[in-house]
Design a protein around this motif. Structure first.
Motif, PDB file in Angstrom:
ATOM      1  N   ARG A 299      40.595  41.977  40.244  1.00  0.00           N
ATOM      2  CA  ARG A 299      41.270  40.875  41.201  1.00  0.00           C
ATOM      3  C   ARG A 299      40.004  40.059  41.954  1.00  0.00           C
ATOM      4  N   LEU A 300      39.196  41.050  43.035  1.00  0.00           N
ATOM      5  CA  LEU A 300      38.457  40.033  43.531  1.00  0.00           C
ATOM      6  C   LEU A 300      37.433  39.400  43.337  1.00  0.00           C
ATOM      7  N   ALA A 301      36.958  40.264  41.880  1.00  0.00           N
ATOM      8  CA  ALA A 301      35.835  39.737  40.709  1.00  0.00           C
ATOM      9  C   ALA A 301      36.240  38.537  39.582  1.00  0.00           C
ATOM     10  N   LEU A 302      37.285  38.856  38.848  1.00  0.00           N
ATOM     11  CA  LEU A 302      37.777  37.678  37.881  1.00  0.00           C
ATOM     12  C   LEU A 302      38.624  36.602  39.459  1.00  0.00           C
ATOM     13  N   GLU A 303      39.394  36.741  41.099  1.00  0.00           N
ATOM     14  CA  GLU A 303      38.878  35.613  41.730  1.00  0.00           C
ATOM     15  C   GLU A 303      38.158  34.877  41.458  1.00  0.00           C
ATOM     16  N   SER A 304      37.328  35.779  42.232  1.00  0.00           N
ATOM     17  CA  SER A 304      35.691  34.758  41.970  1.00  0.00           C
ATOM     18  C   SER A 304      35.133  33.561  40.754  1.00  0.00           C
ATOM     19  N   GLN A 305      35.357  34.285  39.716  1.00  0.00           N
ATOM     20  CA  GLN A 305      34.694  33.715  38.349  1.00  0.00           C
ATOM     21  C   GLN A 305      35.734  32.232  38.423  1.00  0.00           C
TER      22      GLN A 305
END
Ligand code: ASP
Ligand code: MG
Length: 429
Positions: A35-41
């Protein structure tokens, strides 16, 4: 590692996000990482994720190897240990896909991330960025296995315990990343371990140099070599908690440290042994042999002292207790060769260190360390001061107390701790 080249291409900001073992400890947490990775993306960044093995896994794997052979071959150890990250990397890529994103995992040898052949403590020589750039250009998230690489003969290597930090910072340097975020189970860098010292305060920023000292003196948040690389290539590193939105601590150059303070914090290294060789003949050749031997041991020898008494010399130093067994045969041989009259070993000691850019310039710091510990009848020995730190040895059983006392004495809980000589009538601090 050779100097990184900036890669032309994407203008989007690039983030390297590293997650430690506790952040990928189970599937639920891996989902959170995704989730954190996708949010940043989604916020418009290119994202490279670096993961450690699931917590406890590297120890379990190394334990298996030691069951088979008490002193396992280092090459095989690396083959085994590297599998921990192989699992967490692929699980993280799958978790990103499960949430509708695109991700591709890479092991060290697939990039490749080239290292030397020093198995179990390999050093990075070069990071190939081609494949990462390709997947980023297609809108994917690259998930890279921490801790591992490959040597020039295609042997799998590992970078040493805690090595995923090194992978992350080296990748950030090679890719010219805008930020390297180190997500961990604490919320940043503290003036003292808050589990031991409840008034420990999270720092907004810390200079690379101070962090290097803290990391080498026992603060476990960042692997020492990752800080060296960050400092060398001026990688903006943000150490932050995985389970909070709060800002963590930024690693910055000394000039841009935006907190006016002279002291950064305290660190403890437990289980230290102190070795003293006395009655040595005063002979330059012999001294050189001793130093060479200590270097060969390749361990963290510290608080080295050299005392001359007439024609005789005594030398004392500390090293981690765990290394004593390995060092002992060589030390005994040396005692014979050097004609030392005695070798004295004490164990169960803790090295307590106070770190900060102002340590050297203020002679009252050492005085205050001694005075405040003396007040609580905590003996401290082998005090050593250098540019960035003052360290001393205390009995292990009193180390936590010593840490709290010093934290209080230097007012580290306050944002702008200062050091001045005592002014009140009793000369009390
Ligand atoms: N998994 C490796 C270790 O436990 C590397 C790391 O966690 O950074 O040491
Ligand atoms: Mg770690």
């Amino acid at each position: 590692m050779s100097a990184p080249e900036k890669y032309p291409g994407s203008r989007r900001p690039l983030l390297v996000k590293k997650f430690g073992g506790t952040s990928v400890a189970d599937i639920e947490r891996i989902r959170k990482v995704a989730r954190l990775a996708l949010e940043s993306q989604r916020e418009g960044n290119d994202v490279v994720v670096v993961v450690s093995a699931m917590s406890g896994e590297t120890n379990r794997l190394l334990g298996l190897a030691h069951q088979v052979l008490p002193l396992p071959d280092a090459r095989e150890l690396d083959v085994i240990a590297a599998t921990g990250e192989q699992v967490s990397t692929a699980l993280t890529a799958l978790a990103i896909q499960a949430q509708g994103g695109q991700a591709c995992s890479f092991l060290g040898h697939q990039l490749p991330l080239r290292t030397d052949s020093a198995f179990t403590r390999a050093r990075i020589l070069q990071v190939e960025q081609e494949r990462i750039r390709e997947v980023l250009a297609c809108g994917q998230i690259a998930v890279v296995a921490g801790f591992q690489g490959v040597d020039s003969n295609d042997n799998i290597t590992t970078l040493g315990r805690g090595g995923s930090d090194i992978t992350a910072v080296a990748l950030a340097a090679a890719l010219g990343a805008d930020v390297c975020e180190i997500y961990t189970d604490v919320e940043g860098i503290y003036t003292a371990d808050p589990r031991v010292c409840p008034s420990g305060r999270k720092l907004k920023s810390i200079s690379y140099e101070e962090m290097l000292e803290l990391a080498s003196l026992g603060a476990k948040v960042l692997q020492v070599r990752s800080v060296e690389i960050a400092m060398k290539y001026e990688v903006p590193v943000h150490v932050r908690g995985t389970f909070t939105e709060e800002e963590g601590t930024w690693l910055v150059s000394r000039e841009t440290a935006f907190e006016a303070r002279v002291l950064a914090g305290l660190a403890c290294e437990h289980n230290q042994a102190r070795v003293e060789l006395s009655g040595l003949e005063h002979h330059p050749e012999r001294m050189a042999e001793l130093m060479e031997l200590l270097a060969e041991l390749n361990t963290s020898v510290d608080l080295l002292r050299h005392r001359q008494e007439g024609t005789q010399v005594s030398i004392s130093f500390t090293l981690p207790e765990g290394e004593l067994l390995r060092a002992k045969p060589s030390l005994e041989r040396l005692v014979d060769d050097l004609g030392a009259s005695a070798i004295q070993v004490s164990t169960g000691l803790t090295k307590v260190s106070l770190v900060g850019i102002g340590v050297r310039s203020d002679p009252w710091i050492a005085a205050r360390v001694c005075r405040s510990l003396a007040r609580h009848r905590i003996p401290v020995s082998d005090l050593a001061v250098n540019e960035l730190r003052i360290s001393g040895l205390v009995e292990g059983s009193r180390a936590d107390e010593a840490l709290r006392i010093l934290h209080e004495a230097f007012e580290l809980a306050r944002a702008e701790a200062s050091v001045t000589r005592p002014t009140n009538a009793e000369g009390a601090w």
